[in-house]
Structures are given as C-alpha cells and as structure tokens.
Design a protein around this motif. Structure first.
Motif, PDB file in Angstrom:
ATOM      1  N   THR A 623     -62.811 -50.706 -24.120  1.00 27.36           N
ATOM      2  CA  THR A 623     -64.001 -49.863 -23.960  1.00 27.36           C
ATOM      3  C   THR A 623     -63.804 -48.527 -24.653  1.00 27.36           C
ATOM      4  OG1 THR A 623     -64.458 -50.865 -21.808  1.00 27.36           O
ATOM      5  CG2 THR A 623     -65.559 -48.778 -22.302  1.00 27.36           C
ATOM      6  N   TYR A 624     -64.807 -48.134 -25.426  1.00 26.51           N
ATOM      7  CA  TYR A 624     -64.851 -46.766 -25.934  1.00 26.51           C
ATOM      8  C   TYR A 624     -65.868 -45.997 -25.106  1.00 26.51           C
ATOM      9  CZ  TYR A 624     -66.231 -42.679 -28.572  1.00 26.51           C
ATOM     10  OH  TYR A 624     -66.545 -41.394 -28.919  1.00 26.51           O
ATOM     11  N   THR A 625     -65.454 -44.849 -24.584  1.00 20.16           N
ATOM     12  CA  THR A 625     -66.321 -44.049 -23.715  1.00 20.16           C
ATOM     13  C   THR A 625     -66.343 -42.607 -24.179  1.00 20.16           C
ATOM     14  OG1 THR A 625     -65.642 -45.438 -21.848  1.00 20.16           O
ATOM     15  CG2 THR A 625     -66.820 -43.401 -21.328  1.00 20.16           C
ATOM     16  N   ARG A 626     -67.508 -42.043 -24.206  1.00 25.07           N
ATOM     17  CA  ARG A 626     -67.618 -40.589 -24.398  1.00 25.07           C
ATOM     18  C   ARG A 626     -68.176 -40.002 -23.109  1.00 25.07           C
ATOM     19  NH1 ARG A 626     -69.022 -36.160 -28.870  1.00 25.07           N
ATOM     20  NH2 ARG A 626     -66.843 -36.641 -29.255  1.00 25.07           N
ATOM     21  N   ILE A 627     -67.417 -39.067 -22.528  1.00 24.97           N
ATOM     22  CA  ILE A 627     -67.777 -38.448 -21.266  1.00 24.97           C
ATOM     23  C   ILE A 627     -68.061 -36.970 -21.495  1.00 24.97           C
ATOM     24  CG2 ILE A 627     -67.023 -37.927 -18.906  1.00 24.97           C
ATOM     25  CD1 ILE A 627     -65.051 -40.232 -19.127  1.00 24.97           C
ATOM     26  N   GLY A 628     -69.147 -36.487 -20.953  1.00 22.53           N
ATOM     27  CA  GLY A 628     -69.465 -35.067 -20.968  1.00 22.53           C
ATOM     28  C   GLY A 628     -69.557 -34.545 -19.543  1.00 22.53           C
ATOM     29  N   ARG A 629     -68.967 -33.365 -19.298  1.00 23.97           N
ATOM     30  CA  ARG A 629     -69.017 -32.759 -17.969  1.00 23.97           C
ATOM     31  C   ARG A 629     -69.591 -31.353 -18.095  1.00 23.97           C
ATOM     32  NH1 ARG A 629     -64.144 -35.710 -17.735  1.00 23.97           N
ATOM     33  NH2 ARG A 629     -62.875 -33.968 -18.426  1.00 23.97           N
ATOM     34  N   TRP A 630     -70.674 -31.106 -17.392  1.00 27.92           N
ATOM     35  CA  TRP A 630     -71.322 -29.795 -17.386  1.00 27.92           C
ATOM     36  C   TRP A 630     -70.975 -29.113 -16.075  1.00 27.92           C
ATOM     37  CZ3 TRP A 630     -73.079 -34.101 -19.631  1.00 27.92           C
ATOM     38  CH2 TRP A 630     -73.583 -34.013 -20.931  1.00 27.92           C
ATOM     39  N   TYR A 631     -70.258 -27.999 -16.168  1.00 30.29           N
ATOM     40  CA  TYR A 631     -69.800 -27.329 -14.958  1.00 30.29           C
ATOM     41  C   TYR A 631     -70.865 -26.381 -14.426  1.00 30.29           C
ATOM     42  CZ  TYR A 631     -65.268 -29.367 -15.455  1.00 30.29           C
ATOM     43  OH  TYR A 631     -64.250 -30.285 -15.517  1.00 30.29           O
TER      44      TYR A 631
END
Length: 633
Positions: A623-631
């Motif tokens: 699996t290729y995953t791109r994760i974004g986290r907005w604090y």
C-alpha cells in the motif's frame, strides 16, 4: 520517589498533553558541563579555533577563593546541605564515571527551572526528604554516557541526530518517573526563550531596553538579570557579615537560577524559536526542535560567529561560548563575595563591587519570579539595568536573538489534537479458499480514503518512538478478481505495552506492577507504549528500524494499527463480506509545513477476511499512503 497522587483518566490525558509541550534548551548534563567549564577555565583550551575572538581572562586566584568561601559557608551552615552538596565548588559529579554521590554547584543550574520554579524552590529541592535529586543525577549521567557512545559510533549524521533525539526523549520519560512534577513544571516554558527583536533593535542596549521593559513577556534575559542581581546583593551582604551561611546560600541559589537562563540564551531553538513564542505550541516547539538539531548561524553582540545547536546536540562551540558568559557572571559573583568597597570612586576593580555598583543593586529590590507560571510579565524596576555595566559585561557574549518580523523559517511540531485525511492505493494477490482444500490467488486493487482525528505527543517521542494515536472512518473501492466491492469501516492506531489493544488493561497492570508512583507508571507506559515495534508483540525481539535519511525510515510496525471494512457488492447489492488489514512493515518519509504534517508510506500489510463470492482469504498486500494531519490551534 515522590508521593503518589490519585490516578484517573483525566490526569493521565493531561499529563501526556503537558509532557508533549516541553522544549528544554539544554539537557541536564549540558547545563552542568557549561558551568564546570567556566569554573575550570576549559574555554582557554578550546578557544584555539577562534583565538582572535575570545579575550576573556580566567578566574584569578582571588576570585576562586571568594567563590570557594561562598560555597563552603553555604554548605557548613546546614548539616543536610553539608551532607548532600559536594565538598568543593569545582566538582563535576557527572564526568568522573562513578555514580553521583553529591550535588555540585555545576549541576545546580541544571536543576534550576527544569526541576524547580524559583531560587527558594531550588533550596527546598536540596532539602527534600527522599533526596530525589540524586536520582535525577543518575538519569543525567546515563544520558551523558549514551550520547558519548553515539558521538563516537560509526553512523551517518542523520542517524546520529535521530539516536540523540531518541535518547533525549527516553531521558525525559525516565525523569518523569523520578520527578513527579516534571510535567506540570514544563507546561509553559516561554520564560526560557529569548525575546525576539524588533526591527530597529541593533545593539545590546536597545535590545535590553525591549527585553527588560515592564509589562513585557517574561524572557530569559529578564530572568537572568533578576536572579543575578539578587545573587550579587546576597553575596555582598554575606561578605559584609563574615560570610553568613544563610546569605551565602541565598547567593548560591540565586546565581544558579540566573545561570540556567543565561545558558538557555545560547540554545539555537530558544534564539530562533522565540520568533514563534506567541504562536501555537506545535509551531513554537517544532521550530525549537528543528533548529536545536539542525543548528543556526549565531552572531554574538561582540560580533563572534559560530554554528549553534541545542537540547542534546551541543557542540564544543556551544560549550565554549556559553561557558565564556558564565565565567563573567561568576567573576562578578566572586567580586561581590570578595571585598566590598575596594574601589576608588567609580573605578572598577576585580577585587570587589564598586560603590556605585552596590548603590545600583540596592536601589531596586527585585523579587523572585516563578519561572513556571505562564502569565508572568517583566516586573517594574528591571528596566533600570538595561544599561548597567554589570549586565552588559555578561550579556555582551550572548547571541543576537532572531528578528520578530520577518521571522526565520518556522516548522510545525506534532503536538496535540489533529484532523487526519489520507488517501491510499493497494495492490495484492491474497489466497482465497474457493472450496475445501482448494485455494486460488485473486488479484486485488483498492483505493481508500480515511477521515478522522487523533492526538500526537512529539515532545515525548521521536524517531523510534511513535506517539500518534488516531481513529477514523474509511471508505474503500476494490477490484477483487473479476468483481468489484465497496467498503466502509474504521481505522485505529493505539499504543500497547504488552500486546496490541491492551490499553483498557493499563490500570490493572499498574496495580499489579506496583510502579511506586503515578509518574513512574505514566513514564513506564509511555516508554513501553511508544517504543519501536518489533517483529512480534511483547518486545520479544529488539526494535527493527533503519534510518536512511533524516526523514526516511524503514521499520517493522506490528500491532499498533488496524483497519476493518464491511464489504458490499455494488452490482448485486447487499452485504458481500468483511476484511481486516494489519500493517507490519513500512517505509516512511515524513513531511511538514507550517500547520500541516504528514507522511508518505509504502507499507506491507497482512489482509484477511471473508468474501461471499470468493471465500475466506489471507495474504500480504502493498500500500502507498499519503497522510495529512492538520493540527488544531
């Protein structure tokens, strides 16, 4: 250990939250070495790299004798202090290779502000019934030896920095187990930062006029001035009273507290991070951590230039320049403790404070400041010292703080609550049980979207420690064999101590284990629960991790994350089965921006479940995953 407070979920959550917001300038052993170098004049040995820039004379015999008398009077005035404090002022209890048996003057600035909140609090710490400071020294010595081993190991720069950061985070956890107020004391440490400069501030005098202005945000320069002036007054009074023990002890405590903030002024993260001091915690601490490890081009008010670091990454340049200022401060303390009134008029002498200097000190009685309180402001009266020669004599050696506008580049730190969105593409060929005794590989292609929220404590974790917790809703579209599937479900990531998903059992485990205190239990869970995953749970195998670059790692990651889907057939309609995926090996590249952090992951997962059309299945997938986290701010 300290007394054990009551334990409940809210306390645990708040403790972890507060612990995630720590941004120390230097470690305990770094503070100690800087002071020890100043006492031993090691800067003369190391200054060959820039001899034209360092013209700071060593402490002469009279200064050493005065400091020794001050220390000796402070020790002998109280039986407990005589027992717990080292016999000589120039002792360095962390560097001789033996377990520390006493508390040295060199280590007092390290205890100040990180383990206490004022000079009087520092005195109470020395008198603590359970002598927990001795345990702090043991933790500090272990960290010091660990860093020395890392420095001489044959590893690349990126791996070296990662290992030091990991050791630093481990030390924080061990200190939490020893000092149960370590968390609450560190909840807001803006007082340890230099105040960022206004654009028109180009000299030390104009900067001090800004930093010492009444009502301004408390800062490291203001706290140094306050506590150093208190130390000089006490030392002068002690010298005038045949070195009275209580006055000598007050001078020692106040000077140790002052030196902590003087040393903090040299840490890169506290010079550059100050530009983000009014920003959200994640940005302020992320900026601090970035420049502590990567360094910043320093220029002192005298014009010296050198690359400066911080917080576990101190170099010889950092030690030498910081010790230079510390020695000047100690020279003044020695003058105050030496002979009062040996000046002729306003002339300056190294033998004692001049009459006009004493008059300036006695004109303003500066009270103690609780350095742990976030609402602190610079009190009235401190600004009188903005042009004082005694202040300039020391602070002229400190680095010039960063500008407020435009600020240097700032970086987000992963602390607190975040919103999460991720997109992933998966391929695989799991084995399906078509009928008893018959299996068949079916091609799988899947795209998923995840929306959720979580919590991160980057102040506790780094590199081999993974503190991010999150949960979210998952939507999936699959091609499985010749058919298609839609899926909805959840994805969860949690720590574990003994085995995956054991969080609900932590209170029971704490009772069985008998940590001794709430802080010790919290530290144990944080250390175990965020450690690098092994091939198997229970810590059977050592952590398996490879650091390729500063932001790219490979590691086995078993048991922390799981996703579960309910599958539907879009053609026939209705329920079509279920699927569970457990990642166990990932290549991770971390990325971040001002308010966004995330990862690009290339991972291997184990998938299993039941498809009504194809039967039970199990097998790996990529699996290729791109994760974004907005604090949240």
């Amino acid at each position: 250990m300290r007394n054990m407070p009551s334990i409940h979920a809210g306390t645990v959550s708040m403790s972890i939250l507060l612990f995630s917001r720590m941004a120390s300038a230097w470690t305990h052993n770094e503070h100690t070495r800087m002071t020890a170098m100043a006492l031993r004049d090691e800067t003369r040995i190391a200054s060959h790299a820039f001899p034209e820039q360092l013209h700071v004379p060593p402490l002469d015999t009279s200064a050493r004798r005065a400091l020794a008398s001050l220390w000796d009077a402070a020790r002998r005035a109280d039986p407990l202090r005589s027992k717990r404090l080292c016999a000589t002022i120039d002792k360095d209890e962390l560097s001789d290779g033996h377990p520390p048996t006493c508390i040295s003057f060199a280590s007092l600035p390290a205890f100040a502000a990180d383990h206490t909140c004022s000079a009087s609090d520092l005195g109470k710490m020395i008198a603590a019934k359970d002598n927990w400071p001795q345990q702090v020294l043991g933790v500090a010595q272990q960290f010091d030896m660990k860093v020395r081993d890392i420095e001489i190991s044959d590893v690349g720069d990126a791996e070296r920095k990662a290992e030091i950061a990991n050791a630093r985070r481990d030390q924080d956890l061990y200190l939490l187990a020893v000092d149960d107020q370590y968390v609450s004391r560190a909840k807001d440490n803006r007082s340890h930062f230099q105040l960022s400069r206004r654009a028109n501030v180009t000299t030390l005098g104009t900067y001090l006029a800004q930093a010492l202005e009444a009502g301004n945000q408390i800062n490291s320069a203001a706290l140094y001035v306050i506590y150093h002036q208190r130390a000089l007054r006490s030392a002068a009074a002690a010298a005038g009273a045949q070195m009275a023990g209580d006055l000598a002890w007050s001078a020692v405590l106040n000077e140790a507290y002052a030196l902590h903030f003087l040393q903090d002024a040299f840490a890169a993260g506290h010079i550059v991070g100050a530009s983000a001091s009014n920003e959200p915690d994640g940005l302020r601490l992320g900026t601090h951590d970035y420049y502590s490890g990567h360094g910043f081009p320093m220029t002192t008010w005298t014009g010296r230039t050198y690359p400066g670091f911080g917080d576990g990454f101190a170099t010889e340049d950092d030690y030498v320049h910081t010790a230079t200022a510390v020695r000047e401060s100690l020279r003044q303390l020695a003058r105050a403790a030496g002979a009062v009134g040996r000046c002729s008029g306003a002339a300056e002498t190294r033998a004692g404070l001049c009459a006009d200097e004493l008059a300036a000190l006695n004109a303003v009685g500066l009270r103690q400041i609780n350095s742990c309180a976030s609402e602190n402001i610079v009190p009235a009266g401190v600004s009188r010292f903005a042009e004082a020669p005694l202040v300039h004599e020391v602070l002229i050696h400190t680095p010039v703080p960063a500008l407020r506008e435009p600020p240097p580049p700032m970086f987000v730190g992963e602390n607190g609550v975040f919103m999460l969105a991720s997109a992933a593409v998966t391929v695989g060929a799991p084995l399906h049980r078509v009928e008893p005794g018959v299996t068949s590989a079916r091609f799988l292609a899947e795209t998923t979207m995840t929306l959720g929220m979580g919590f991160a404590t980057d102040g506790v974790t780094s590199g081999h420690r993974d503190s991010a917790l999150f949960g979210g809703l998952v939507g999936a579209s699959q091609m499985r064999g010749s058919g298609s599937r839609l899926g909805v479900g959840v994805k969860v990531r949690l720590p574990y101590v003994l085995f995956p998903a054991d969080v609900p059992l932590w209170p029971l485990y704490a009772l069985v284990r008998g940590c001794g205190s709430f802080s010790a239990c919290l530290a144990h869970f944080a250390e175990r629960g965020t450690r690098a995953s092994s091939l198997l749970p229970l810590g059977v195998l050592p952590p398996i991790e490879v650091q390729f670059t500063e932001r790219t790692t490979f590691k086995f990651d078993v048991g922390r994350e799981v996703s579960a889907l309910v599958l539907f057939d879009p053609d026939a309609g209705g329920y079509a089965g279920w699927e569970v995926a457990v990642p166990y090996a990932t290549f991770r590249t971390h990325w971040f921006d001002r308010d966004i952090a995330g990862d690009d992951l290339l991972g291997i997962s184990l998938r299993f479940g039941d498809d009504r059309a194809y039967g039970w299945f199990v097998g790996p997938s990529i699996t290729y995953t791109r994760i974004g986290r907005w604090y949240t701010r």
